[in-house]
Design a protein around this motif. Sequence first.
Motif, short mmCIF file in Angstrom:
data_model
loop_
_atom_site.label_atom_id
_atom_site.label_comp_id
_atom_site.label_asym_id
_atom_site.label_seq_id
_atom_site.Cartn_x
_atom_site.Cartn_y
_atom_site.Cartn_z
N CYS A 1 -1.04 -24.39 10.22
CA CYS A 1 -1.06 -23.91 11.64
C CYS A 1 -2.47 -23.86 12.15
CB CYS A 1 -0.23 -22.68 12.05
SG CYS A 1 -1.16 -21.11 11.64
N GLY A 2 -3.28 -23.98 11.11
CA GLY A 2 -4.91 -23.93 11.52
C GLY A 2 -5.66 -22.55 11.97
N HIS A 3 -4.63 -21.50 11.96
CA HIS A 3 -5.27 -20.05 12.37
C HIS A 3 -6.23 -19.62 11.55
CE1 HIS A 3 -4.93 -16.33 14.17
NE2 HIS A 3 -5.15 -15.74 12.92
N ALA A 4 -7.52 -19.41 11.74
CA ALA A 4 -8.51 -18.66 11.09
C ALA A 4 -8.50 -17.11 11.34
CB ALA A 4 -9.93 -19.17 11.61
N TRP A 5 -9.14 -16.41 10.19
CA TRP A 5 -8.97 -15.04 9.93
C TRP A 5 -10.04 -14.66 8.99
CZ3 TRP A 5 -5.15 -17.46 7.89
CH2 TRP A 5 -4.58 -17.15 6.62
N ILE A 6 -10.38 -13.42 8.88
CA ILE A 6 -11.33 -12.99 7.98
C ILE A 6 -10.83 -11.53 7.36
CG2 ILE A 6 -13.63 -11.98 7.59
CD1 ILE A 6 -14.75 -13.77 9.76
N THR A 7 -11.07 -11.46 6.27
CA THR A 7 -10.49 -10.03 5.46
C THR A 7 -11.70 -9.21 5.05
OG1 THR A 7 -10.07 -10.80 3.57
CG2 THR A 7 -8.16 -10.89 5.09
N SER A 8 -11.73 -8.15 5.22
CA SER A 8 -12.93 -7.30 4.51
C SER A 8 -12.21 -6.20 3.61
CB SER A 8 -13.58 -6.44 5.50
OG SER A 8 -14.71 -5.72 4.82
N ARG A 9 -12.16 -6.05 2.15
CA ARG A 9 -11.58 -5.33 1.45
C ARG A 9 -12.56 -4.52 0.60
NH1 ARG A 9 -8.55 -10.31 1.00
NH2 ARG A 9 -6.40 -10.06 1.52
N LEU A 10 -12.16 -3.19 0.45
CA LEU A 10 -12.98 -2.17 -0.17
C LEU A 10 -13.02 -2.55 -1.87
CD1 LEU A 10 -12.28 1.18 1.57
CD2 LEU A 10 -14.43 -0.28 1.50
N ARG A 11 -14.22 -2.82 -2.44
CA ARG A 11 -14.00 -3.28 -3.77
C ARG A 11 -13.39 -2.02 -4.76
NH1 ARG A 11 -19.68 -5.45 -5.82
NH2 ARG A 11 -18.30 -5.87 -7.51
N SER A 12 -13.43 -0.79 -4.33
CA SER A 12 -13.11 -0.02 -5.07
C SER A 12 -11.51 0.20 -5.19
CB SER A 12 -13.56 1.50 -4.57
OG SER A 12 -13.14 1.71 -3.15
N ALA A 13 -10.99 -0.38 -4.10
CA ALA A 13 -9.67 -0.69 -4.18
C ALA A 13 -8.77 -1.46 -5.06
CB ALA A 13 -9.10 -0.75 -2.53
N TYR A 14 -9.65 -2.30 -5.46
CA TYR A 14 -8.97 -3.27 -6.62
C TYR A 14 -9.83 -3.39 -7.78
CZ TYR A 14 -7.37 -5.33 -2.31
OH TYR A 14 -6.70 -5.43 -1.08
N ARG A 15 -9.06 -2.99 -8.75
CA ARG A 15 -9.71 -2.58 -10.16
C ARG A 15 -9.92 -4.03 -10.78
NH1 ARG A 15 -6.68 1.74 -13.61
NH2 ARG A 15 -7.84 0.19 -15.08
N THR A 16 -10.88 -3.89 -11.43
CA THR A 16 -11.19 -5.33 -12.41
C THR A 16 -10.57 -5.24 -13.74
OG1 THR A 16 -13.54 -4.36 -13.28
CG2 THR A 16 -13.33 -5.87 -11.16
N ALA A 17 -10.11 -6.30 -14.25
CA ALA A 17 -9.42 -6.24 -15.18
C ALA A 17 -10.51 -6.09 -16.63
CB ALA A 17 -8.76 -7.73 -15.67
N ALA A 18 -9.95 -4.96 -17.60
CA ALA A 18 -10.98 -4.65 -18.59
C ALA A 18 -10.84 -5.62 -19.81
CB ALA A 18 -10.67 -3.34 -19.20
#
Length: 51
Positions: free
Chosen positions: A34-51
Amino acid sequence: MTDTCPNCCRPGVQPRAERTDDTQNRSAYRCPDCGHAWITSRLRSAYRTAA
């Protein structure tokens, strides 16, 4: 990270651009359907990185 278009609900939209700082990941998206544009901002602390 992919996202779902908030306008037409198309899942799996890939980011066009990403930026990371000490606390946040910011991603810019544009829906290929549909061409809609948006931006997200996510806190890094909410997404754990794989060990």
